[in-house]
Design a protein around this motif. Structure first.
Motif, PDB file in Angstrom:
ATOM      1  N   ALA A 160       0.903  -1.077  -0.047  1.00  0.00           N
ATOM      2  CA  ALA A 160      -0.102  -0.005  -0.065  1.00  0.00           C
ATOM      3  C   ALA A 160       0.839   1.322  -0.002  1.00  0.00           C
ATOM      4  CB  ALA A 160      -1.034   0.066   1.083  1.00  0.00           C
ATOM      5  N   ASN A 161       2.081   1.267   0.635  1.00  0.00           N
ATOM      6  CA  ASN A 161       2.904   2.384   0.670  1.00  0.00           C
ATOM      7  C   ASN A 161       3.874   2.316  -0.521  1.00  0.00           C
ATOM      8  OD1 ASN A 161       2.457   4.010   3.415  1.00  0.00           O
ATOM      9  ND2 ASN A 161       1.851   1.822   4.012  1.00  0.00           N
ATOM     10  N   LYS A 162       3.848   1.462  -1.373  1.00  0.00           N
ATOM     11  CA  LYS A 162       4.776   1.028  -2.427  1.00  0.00           C
ATOM     12  C   LYS A 162       6.021   1.250  -2.075  1.00  0.00           C
ATOM     13  CE  LYS A 162       1.709   3.794  -5.421  1.00  0.00           C
ATOM     14  NZ  LYS A 162       1.404   5.075  -6.246  1.00  0.00           N
ATOM     15  N   ILE A 163       6.524   0.375  -0.912  1.00  0.00           N
ATOM     16  CA  ILE A 163       7.603   0.118  -0.687  1.00  0.00           C
ATOM     17  C   ILE A 163       8.378  -0.958  -1.325  1.00  0.00           C
ATOM     18  CG2 ILE A 163       9.217  -0.582   1.669  1.00  0.00           C
ATOM     19  CD1 ILE A 163       7.215   1.272   3.338  1.00  0.00           C
ATOM     20  N   ASP A 164       9.576  -1.053  -1.830  1.00  0.00           N
ATOM     21  CA  ASP A 164      10.013  -2.296  -2.528  1.00  0.00           C
ATOM     22  C   ASP A 164      10.225  -3.307  -1.612  1.00  0.00           C
ATOM     23  OD1 ASP A 164       9.494  -1.163  -5.055  1.00  0.00           O
ATOM     24  OD2 ASP A 164      11.553  -0.178  -4.990  1.00  0.00           O
ATOM     25  N   PHE A 165      10.092  -4.524  -1.796  1.00  0.00           N
ATOM     26  CA  PHE A 165      10.368  -5.746  -0.877  1.00  0.00           C
ATOM     27  C   PHE A 165      10.233  -6.920  -1.613  1.00  0.00           C
ATOM     28  CE2 PHE A 165       5.816  -5.674  -0.794  1.00  0.00           C
ATOM     29  CZ  PHE A 165       5.616  -7.054  -0.641  1.00  0.00           C
ATOM     30  N   LYS A 166      11.039  -7.933  -0.881  1.00  0.00           N
ATOM     31  CA  LYS A 166      10.925  -9.303  -1.504  1.00  0.00           C
ATOM     32  C   LYS A 166      10.241 -10.101  -0.165  1.00  0.00           C
ATOM     33  CE  LYS A 166      15.034  -9.616  -4.686  1.00  0.00           C
ATOM     34  NZ  LYS A 166      16.479 -10.039  -4.470  1.00  0.00           N
ATOM     35  N   GLU A 167       9.360 -11.027  -0.696  1.00  0.00           N
ATOM     36  CA  GLU A 167       8.601 -11.965   0.077  1.00  0.00           C
ATOM     37  C   GLU A 167       9.344 -13.335  -0.120  1.00  0.00           C
ATOM     38  OE1 GLU A 167       4.334 -13.607   0.748  1.00  0.00           O
ATOM     39  OE2 GLU A 167       4.433 -12.077  -0.578  1.00  0.00           O
ATOM     40  N   LEU A 168      10.056 -13.860   0.901  1.00  0.00           N
ATOM     41  CA  LEU A 168      11.011 -14.907   0.918  1.00  0.00           C
ATOM     42  C   LEU A 168      10.215 -16.055   1.639  1.00  0.00           C
ATOM     43  CD1 LEU A 168      14.383 -13.283   1.360  1.00  0.00           C
ATOM     44  CD2 LEU A 168      13.208 -14.343  -0.842  1.00  0.00           C
ATOM     45  N   ASP A 169       9.784 -17.185   1.033  1.00  0.00           N
ATOM     46  CA  ASP A 169       9.195 -18.427   1.441  1.00  0.00           C
ATOM     47  C   ASP A 169      10.193 -19.207   2.251  1.00  0.00           C
ATOM     48  OD1 ASP A 169       7.303 -19.891   2.465  1.00  0.00           O
ATOM     49  OD2 ASP A 169       6.935 -21.042   0.464  1.00  0.00           O
ATOM     50  N   ILE A 170       9.836 -19.472   3.786  1.00  0.00           N
ATOM     51  CA  ILE A 170      11.055 -20.375   4.376  1.00  0.00           C
ATOM     52  C   ILE A 170      10.187 -21.644   4.495  1.00  0.00           C
ATOM     53  CG2 ILE A 170      11.772 -18.555   5.770  1.00  0.00           C
ATOM     54  CD1 ILE A 170      10.022 -19.783   8.013  1.00  0.00           C
ATOM     55  N   ALA A 171       9.087 -21.935   4.170  1.00  0.00           N
ATOM     56  CA  ALA A 171       8.301 -23.274   4.099  1.00  0.00           C
ATOM     57  C   ALA A 171       8.999 -24.129   3.015  1.00  0.00           C
ATOM     58  CB  ALA A 171       6.927 -22.972   4.076  1.00  0.00           C
ATOM     59  N   GLY A 172       8.999 -23.245   1.728  1.00  0.00           N
ATOM     60  CA  GLY A 172       9.255 -24.239   0.615  1.00  0.00           C
ATOM     61  C   GLY A 172      10.812 -23.955   0.160  1.00  0.00           C
ATOM     62  N   ASP A 173      11.506 -23.232   0.970  1.00  0.00           N
ATOM     63  CA  ASP A 173      12.841 -23.229   0.424  1.00  0.00           C
ATOM     64  C   ASP A 173      13.769 -23.086   1.917  1.00  0.00           C
ATOM     65  OD1 ASP A 173      15.415 -22.214   0.034  1.00  0.00           O
ATOM     66  OD2 ASP A 173      14.713 -20.920  -1.770  1.00  0.00           O
ATOM     67  N   GLU A 174      14.608 -24.267   1.956  1.00  0.00           N
ATOM     68  CA  GLU A 174      15.300 -24.520   3.321  1.00  0.00           C
ATOM     69  C   GLU A 174      16.451 -23.477   3.265  1.00  0.00           C
ATOM     70  OE1 GLU A 174      16.223 -26.468   6.668  1.00  0.00           O
ATOM     71  OE2 GLU A 174      14.578 -26.880   5.217  1.00  0.00           O
ATOM     72  N   ASP A 175      17.008 -23.019   2.293  1.00  0.00           N
ATOM     73  CA  ASP A 175      18.059 -22.059   2.359  1.00  0.00           C
ATOM     74  C   ASP A 175      17.556 -20.677   3.163  1.00  0.00           C
ATOM     75  OD1 ASP A 175      19.688 -23.624   1.218  1.00  0.00           O
ATOM     76  OD2 ASP A 175      19.511 -22.847  -0.736  1.00  0.00           O
ATOM     77  N   ASN A 176      16.320 -20.109   2.583  1.00  0.00           N
ATOM     78  CA  ASN A 176      15.839 -19.203   3.047  1.00  0.00           C
ATOM     79  C   ASN A 176      15.415 -19.379   4.800  1.00  0.00           C
ATOM     80  OD1 ASN A 176      15.487 -17.909   0.840  1.00  0.00           O
ATOM     81  ND2 ASN A 176      13.414 -18.169   0.310  1.00  0.00           N
ATOM     82  N   ARG A 177      15.003 -20.481   5.127  1.00  0.00           N
ATOM     83  CA  ARG A 177      14.710 -20.698   6.412  1.00  0.00           C
ATOM     84  C   ARG A 177      15.909 -20.611   7.240  1.00  0.00           C
ATOM     85  NH1 ARG A 177      12.123 -26.431   7.969  1.00  0.00           N
ATOM     86  NH2 ARG A 177      10.473 -25.307   6.640  1.00  0.00           N
ATOM     87  N   LYS A 178      16.815 -21.301   6.880  1.00  0.00           N
ATOM     88  CA  LYS A 178      18.354 -21.116   7.559  1.00  0.00           C
ATOM     89  C   LYS A 178      18.795 -19.944   7.610  1.00  0.00           C
ATOM     90  CE  LYS A 178      22.791 -23.731   7.229  1.00  0.00           C
ATOM     91  NZ  LYS A 178      23.569 -24.531   6.425  1.00  0.00           N
ATOM     92  N   TRP A 179      18.873 -19.283   6.406  1.00  0.00           N
ATOM     93  CA  TRP A 179      19.303 -17.862   6.468  1.00  0.00           C
ATOM     94  C   TRP A 179      18.674 -16.846   7.613  1.00  0.00           C
ATOM     95  CZ3 TRP A 179      18.129 -12.679   6.301  1.00  0.00           C
ATOM     96  CH2 TRP A 179      19.493 -11.982   5.722  1.00  0.00           C
ATOM     97  N   MET A 180      17.147 -16.769   7.490  1.00  0.00           N
ATOM     98  CA  MET A 180      16.520 -16.295   8.548  1.00  0.00           C
ATOM     99  C   MET A 180      16.918 -16.533   9.827  1.00  0.00           C
ATOM    100  SD  MET A 180      12.413 -16.234   9.363  1.00  0.00           S
ATOM    101  CE  MET A 180      12.388 -17.464  10.420  1.00  0.00           C
ATOM    102  N   ARG A 181      16.822 -17.885  10.089  1.00  0.00           N
ATOM    103  CA  ARG A 181      17.313 -18.276  11.580  1.00  0.00           C
ATOM    104  C   ARG A 181      18.586 -17.935  11.984  1.00  0.00           C
ATOM    105  NH1 ARG A 181      14.394 -24.472  11.925  1.00  0.00           N
ATOM    106  NH2 ARG A 181      12.321 -23.545  11.682  1.00  0.00           N
ATOM    107  N   GLU A 182      19.564 -17.842  11.176  1.00  0.00           N
ATOM    108  CA  GLU A 182      20.853 -17.646  11.525  1.00  0.00           C
ATOM    109  C   GLU A 182      20.964 -16.161  11.803  1.00  0.00           C
ATOM    110  OE1 GLU A 182      23.470 -19.054   8.310  1.00  0.00           O
ATOM    111  OE2 GLU A 182      23.334 -21.027   9.312  1.00  0.00           O
ATOM    112  N   ASN A 183      20.300 -15.191  11.028  1.00  0.00           N
ATOM    113  CA  ASN A 183      20.593 -13.776  10.991  1.00  0.00           C
ATOM    114  C   ASN A 183      19.488 -13.012  11.849  1.00  0.00           C
ATOM    115  OD1 ASN A 183      22.554 -12.876   8.719  1.00  0.00           O
ATOM    116  ND2 ASN A 183      21.496 -14.597   8.069  1.00  0.00           N
ATOM    117  N   VAL A 184      18.696 -13.516  12.566  1.00  0.00           N
ATOM    118  CA  VAL A 184      17.790 -13.179  13.592  1.00  0.00           C
ATOM    119  C   VAL A 184      18.512 -13.047  14.819  1.00  0.00           C
ATOM    120  CG1 VAL A 184      15.830 -13.215  15.036  1.00  0.00           C
ATOM    121  CG2 VAL A 184      15.615 -13.753  12.805  1.00  0.00           C
TER     122      VAL A 184
END
Length: 205
Positions: free
Chosen positions: A29-53
């Motif tokens: 709605a605010n026209k902010i560029d973003f990427k939606e990354l799915d952690i359910a279907g992509d193990e790399d995304n899940r791993k990266w997210m958990r490591e960087n929080v």
């Protein structure tokens, strides 16, 4: 500078899905560029997210739940911190982005920093001064009215006192007159009785 939102598209939790939809919907709605990354279907995304929080942001079990928001590799926050930033109208600083011109954030900042704040303060002070002066004038007028009323009441009291004295004087006179009258009447009656006795003696002789 791309905002990354880590989501679980196949999450069985209704609460998580609602939070993800709210974040994504707000960014769109605010026209902010973003990427939606799915952690359910992509193990790399899940791993990266958990490591960087950051560790302090992870729950007790050590597994952070989506949605998690990043600006490139820089961690922004989870849904709760996103919601707080949105309520406080500091979403751009939360995301590490410069607010666009004409946005609500810049307008609120302009409203809070008044360039003529001192002038406005002086004007308010002057207005307060005039109000106080008017109030004191009214108080003086009330004092004068009360003094006038006091003089009137005093003069009325004097008149009433004088009237009472006059009435007492008249009463005194009337009582004296009534006391004198019976004495005179009694003497008159005694004088009238004496000639009748003399007349009776003359007839016997």
């Amino acid at each position: 500078m791309v905002i990354k939102v880590f989501v679980a598209t196949s999450s069985g939790s209704i609460a998580i899905r609602k939070k993800q939809q709210e974040v994504v919907g707000f960014l769109e709605a605010n026209k902010i560029d973003f990427k939606e990354l799915d952690i359910a279907g992509d193990e790399d995304n899940r791993k990266w997210m958990r490591e960087n929080v950051p560790g302090e942001k992870k729950p007790q079990n050590g597994i952070p739940l989506p949605p998690q928001i990043f600006n490139e590799e820089q961690y922004c926050g989870d849904f709760d911190s996103f919601f707080s930033a949105k309520e406080e109208n500091i979403i751009y600083s939360f995301l590490g982005l410069a607010p666009p011109p004409g946005s609500k954030v810049t307008k609120s900042e302009e409203a809070s920093s008044l360039p003529n704040g001192d002038v406005a303060g002086e004007a308010e002070g002057a207005a307060e001064g005039t109000e106080k002066a008017e109030g004191s004038g009214e108080n003086e007028a009330q004092k004068e009215d009360s003094e006038d009323a006091g003089e009137l009441s005093e003069s009325q009291e004097k008149k009433e006192e004088e009237g009472e004295e006059g009435e007492e004087g008249e009463e005194g006179k009337t009582t004296e007159e009534t006391e004198e009258a019976p004495e005179g009447g009694a003497e008159g009656e005694a004088e009238e009785e004496e000639p009748e006795e003399e007349a009776g003696e003359g007839e016997d002789s």
